[in-house]
Design a protein around this motif. Structure first.
Motif, mmCIF file in Angstrom:
data_model
loop_
_atom_site.group_PDB
_atom_site.id
_atom_site.type_symbol
_atom_site.label_atom_id
_atom_site.label_comp_id
_atom_site.label_asym_id
_atom_site.label_seq_id
_atom_site.Cartn_x
_atom_site.Cartn_y
_atom_site.Cartn_z
ATOM 1 N N PRO A 1 0.820 -1.215 0.000
ATOM 2 C CA PRO A 1 0.000 0.000 0.000
ATOM 3 C C PRO A 1 0.853 1.264 0.000
ATOM 4 C CG PRO A 1 -0.688 -1.537 1.722
ATOM 5 C CD PRO A 1 0.631 -2.016 1.207
ATOM 6 N N GLU A 2 0.297 2.359 -0.531
ATOM 7 C CA GLU A 2 0.997 3.650 -0.472
ATOM 8 C C GLU A 2 1.028 4.186 0.953
ATOM 9 O OE1 GLU A 2 -1.221 3.598 -3.547
ATOM 10 O OE2 GLU A 2 0.655 2.818 -4.362
ATOM 11 N N ARG A 3 -0.088 3.921 1.660
ATOM 12 C CA ARG A 3 -0.114 4.331 3.069
ATOM 13 C C ARG A 3 -1.157 3.505 3.806
ATOM 14 N NH1 ARG A 3 -3.348 9.743 1.695
ATOM 15 N NH2 ARG A 3 -4.907 9.646 3.354
ATOM 16 N N GLY A 4 -1.126 3.609 5.143
ATOM 17 C CA GLY A 4 -2.032 2.820 5.956
ATOM 18 C C GLY A 4 -1.281 1.726 6.697
ATOM 19 N N ARG A 5 -2.022 0.937 7.463
ATOM 20 C CA ARG A 5 -1.420 -0.106 8.293
ATOM 21 C C ARG A 5 -2.222 -1.391 8.185
ATOM 22 N NH1 ARG A 5 -2.013 -1.358 14.176
ATOM 23 N NH2 ARG A 5 -0.160 -2.510 14.820
ATOM 24 N N ILE A 6 -1.525 -2.502 8.087
ATOM 25 C CA ILE A 6 -2.120 -3.837 8.128
ATOM 26 C C ILE A 6 -1.481 -4.573 9.289
ATOM 27 C CG2 ILE A 6 -2.482 -6.003 6.887
ATOM 28 C CD1 ILE A 6 -2.176 -4.394 4.282
ATOM 29 N N ALA A 7 -2.312 -5.151 10.173
ATOM 30 C CA ALA A 7 -1.772 -5.786 11.379
ATOM 31 C C ALA A 7 -2.524 -7.066 11.665
ATOM 32 C CB ALA A 7 -1.867 -4.835 12.570
ATOM 33 N N LEU A 8 -1.826 -7.985 12.303
ATOM 34 C CA LEU A 8 -2.404 -9.239 12.771
ATOM 35 C C LEU A 8 -2.203 -9.267 14.272
ATOM 36 C CD1 LEU A 8 -3.822 -11.784 11.828
ATOM 37 C CD2 LEU A 8 -1.586 -12.820 11.420
ATOM 38 N N GLY A 9 -3.287 -8.999 15.008
ATOM 39 C CA GLY A 9 -3.156 -8.818 16.450
ATOM 40 C C GLY A 9 -2.326 -7.578 16.720
ATOM 41 N N THR A 10 -1.291 -7.713 17.519
ATOM 42 C CA THR A 10 -0.409 -6.582 17.825
ATOM 43 C C THR A 10 0.788 -6.527 16.884
ATOM 44 O OG1 THR A 10 0.806 -7.935 19.434
ATOM 45 C CG2 THR A 10 -1.056 -6.626 20.262
ATOM 46 N N ARG A 11 0.847 -7.446 15.929
ATOM 47 C CA ARG A 11 1.997 -7.532 15.027
ATOM 48 C C ARG A 11 1.721 -6.760 13.744
ATOM 49 N NH1 ARG A 11 4.228 -12.011 11.464
ATOM 50 N NH2 ARG A 11 2.180 -12.988 11.686
ATOM 51 N N THR A 12 2.489 -5.727 13.485
ATOM 52 C CA THR A 12 2.351 -4.949 12.256
ATOM 53 C C THR A 12 2.945 -5.728 11.090
ATOM 54 O OG1 THR A 12 2.425 -2.820 13.400
ATOM 55 C CG2 THR A 12 3.022 -2.818 11.074
ATOM 56 N N LEU A 13 2.144 -5.877 10.028
ATOM 57 C CA LEU A 13 2.612 -6.557 8.822
ATOM 58 C C LEU A 13 3.133 -5.565 7.792
ATOM 59 C CD1 LEU A 13 -0.292 -9.154 8.370
ATOM 60 C CD2 LEU A 13 1.850 -9.427 9.639
ATOM 61 N N ASP A 14 2.525 -4.371 7.757
ATOM 62 C CA ASP A 14 2.948 -3.342 6.803
ATOM 63 C C ASP A 14 2.389 -2.007 7.267
ATOM 64 O OD1 ASP A 14 3.775 -1.832 4.641
ATOM 65 O OD2 ASP A 14 2.972 -3.204 3.131
ATOM 66 N N ASP A 15 3.256 -1.038 7.413
ATOM 67 C CA ASP A 15 2.793 0.319 7.730
ATOM 68 C C ASP A 15 3.606 1.381 6.996
ATOM 69 O OD1 ASP A 15 5.192 0.358 9.082
ATOM 70 O OD2 ASP A 15 4.341 0.849 11.043
ATOM 71 N N GLY A 16 4.314 0.967 5.958
ATOM 72 C CA GLY A 16 5.162 1.898 5.225
ATOM 73 C C GLY A 16 6.589 1.905 5.719
ATOM 74 N N HIS A 17 6.785 1.494 6.970
ATOM 75 C CA HIS A 17 8.137 1.399 7.551
ATOM 76 C C HIS A 17 8.464 -0.070 7.804
ATOM 77 C CE1 HIS A 17 8.108 5.746 8.034
ATOM 78 N NE2 HIS A 17 6.933 5.645 8.658
ATOM 79 N N ILE A 18 7.608 -0.724 8.545
ATOM 80 C CA ILE A 18 7.754 -2.164 8.775
ATOM 81 C C ILE A 18 7.095 -2.902 7.616
ATOM 82 C CG2 ILE A 18 7.081 -4.085 10.271
ATOM 83 C CD1 ILE A 18 7.054 -2.065 12.597
ATOM 84 N N PHE A 19 7.768 -3.930 7.102
ATOM 85 C CA PHE A 19 7.169 -4.774 6.071
ATOM 86 C C PHE A 19 7.569 -6.222 6.322
ATOM 87 C CE2 PHE A 19 7.473 -7.046 1.979
ATOM 88 C CZ PHE A 19 6.127 -7.039 1.648
ATOM 89 N N ILE A 20 6.567 -7.043 6.601
ATOM 90 C CA ILE A 20 6.782 -8.474 6.779
ATOM 91 C C ILE A 20 6.494 -9.145 5.435
ATOM 92 C CG2 ILE A 20 6.125 -10.554 8.043
ATOM 93 C CD1 ILE A 20 7.379 -8.381 9.796
#
Length: 350
Positions: free
Chosen positions: A59-78
Motif C-alpha cells: 500500500p501507499e499508506r495505511g497499516r495492516i496488522a495481525l493482532g499486535t503484530r504490524t505486517l505493513d505500515d510503510g516502515h515495517i514490512f513483513i
C-alpha cells in the motif's frame, strides 16, 4: 492451526496510477476465528485488498496488522512467507504435473513432509482416495479442496479466499462452499472471503464488508446489512427493494402502505420530516381481493415463479407510488397476472 489474532486493515490506500487509487482509505476488522466476507462488484478493489493483506502488494499508506503484530505500515514490512497467511487464488492454481499429495506438500520442509501432516489434511478435506491423482483428473470442487488443504498445510493464522467458488457450476457451488465453510470453522481459521456474490456473502459469513469504489461503505452482520443498509444503493445491491416516499413522525413512517415502524438508527437526521423508506419484498403481505379487507389495492402485472417462492410485480391502484411493488410469497401463493390484490406491510423498515 496457529492461535488466531484479529486482522486489522487501517486507512489503507493503494493505486497503480497516481491519479487512479484503487483502495481509498479502507478500514476492515476481522475477528479471530471468524469468517468475514468482502463483497463488491468487479473492479471495486477486492482482489487488490486481499493481495495487500497477503503481502503481494505494498500500500501507499495505511497499516495492516495481525493482532499486535504490524505486517505493513510503510516502515515495517513483513514478507508474505513470514506473515502466517494462507492464500487461495480464484482458480486454485494447482501444479498440473504434481499429484494431489505433492500439491499439498509443496512448500513444506523435508522434515514436515516426513510427518503425517499431509495425510491428515487429505483426510480433513475428504480426498484420501485421490492422493495419487493429478489435477486434471479432479472435479472443480475437488481441486478447490486441494488448494485449501495446501493453504492450510503451513498452519496459517489467516486464510484468504479470492472468489474461490466462482468458476464452479451453479449446481456444485452451494455444496462446495458449504463444505469449505464447515471445514474452516472446524479448524478455527480466521478467514477472509472475497466475492461478488451477495447470496454467498450473506449465507456464509459472520461479518460482511461491502467494498464500493475502493471504500468500505458498511461492515456488519449479514442481518444488519440486509435490514439496515447504509443507503439505498447498498439496499438494492443486496437484494430486491421497494423504495417508498414517507413522512416521518418520530419512530413512525407514513407511507402509501400505511403507518410503518422504523428501525432505530442513530445516524438518522434529527427532525427529518420527509424521505424514503426501504421495504423488502418478503415484508409485503399479499391477499387476493375478497380474502382481506385491509391493504393497498393493486393488480398483479407479473409473476416470476421459482418453486420454493415467487416474486409478484404489483401495480398499485391508488396513491402516488408509480413503480410496481415487488412482493415475495411462498410458491403455493403465486398469483397469475391480472389478479386484483390487497397489499400490506409487516415488520420494521429503514
Amino acid at each position: 492451526m496457529s492461535s488466531s489474532s484479529d486482522l486489522w486493515v487501517l486507512d489503507v490506500w493503494k493505486g497503480y496510477h497516481a491519479d487512479e487509487p484503487v483502495l481509498q482509505g479502507v478500514n476492515l476488522s476481522v475477528p479471530a476465528g471468524s469468517l468475514s466476507a468482502v463483497l463488491g462488484l468487479s473492479g471495486c478493489g477486492k482482489t487488490t485488498l486481499l493481495r495487500a493483506i497477503a503481502g503481494f502488494e505494498r500500500p501507499e499508506r495505511g497499516r495492516i496488522a495481525l493482532g499486535t503484530r504490524t505486517l505493513d505500515d510503510g516502515h515495517i514490512f513483513i514478507p508474505p512467507e513470514r506473515r502466517g497467511i494462507g492464500y487461495v487464488p480464484q482458480e486454485g492454481a494447482l501444479f498440473p504435473n504434481l499429484t494431489v499429495h505433492a500439491n499439498i506438500a509443496f512448500g513444506l520442509s523435508r522434515a514436515e513432509r516426513r510427518t503425517a501432516v499431509v495425510d491428515e489434511l487429505l483426510e480433513l478435506v475428504g480426498l484420501e482416495a485421490l492422493a495419487r491423482r493429478f489435477p486434471h483428473q479432479l472435479s472443480g470442487g475437488e481441486q478447490q479442496r486441494v488448494a485449501l488443504a495446501r493453504a492450510l498445510a503451513r498452519r496459517p493464522e489467516v486464510i484468504l479466499l479470492d472468489e474461490p467458488f466462482s468458476s464452479l457450476d451453479a449446481s456444485l457451488r452451494t455444496t462446495v462452499r458449504e463444505e469449505v465453510s464447515a471445514l474452516l470453522r472446524r479448524q478455527g481459521a480466521t478467514t477472509v472471503l472475497v466475492t461478488h456474490d451477495q447470496e454467498e456473502a450473506l449465507s456464509l459469513a459472520d461479518s460482511v464488508a461491502v467494498l464500493r469504489d475502493g471504500v468500505i461503505v458498511q461492515q456488519g452482520t449479514p442481518a444488519e446489512l440486509y435490514t439496515r443498509p447504509v443507503d439505498e444503493r447498498l439496499a438494492g445491491f443486496l437484494g430486491a427493494v421497494n423504495l417508498l416516499e414517507a413522512s416521518f413522525d418520530g419512530a413512525l413512517a407514513h407511507t402509501v402502505l400505511g403507518q410503518l415502524q422504523l428501525h432505530p438508527d442513530p445516524n438518522r437526521v434529527p427532525n427529518l420530516k420527509h424521505g424514503v423508506v426501504i421495504v423488502r419484498p418478503e415484508q409485503l403481505r399479499v391477499s387476493p381481493t375478497g380474502e382481506s379487507r385491509e391493504g393497498l389495492a393493486g393488480t398483479v402485472e407479473q409473476c416470476r415463479y421459482y418453486g420454493h417462492d415467487a416474486l409478484l410485480h404489483i401495480r398499485a391502484e391508488e396513491g402516488t407510488h408509480t413503480a410496481p411493488l415487488i412482493a415475495r410469497v411462498r410458491g403455493e401463493q403465486a398469483l397469475p397476472a391480472g389478479t386484483r390484490v390487497l397489499i400490506a406491510a409487516r415488520g420494521r423498515v429503514t
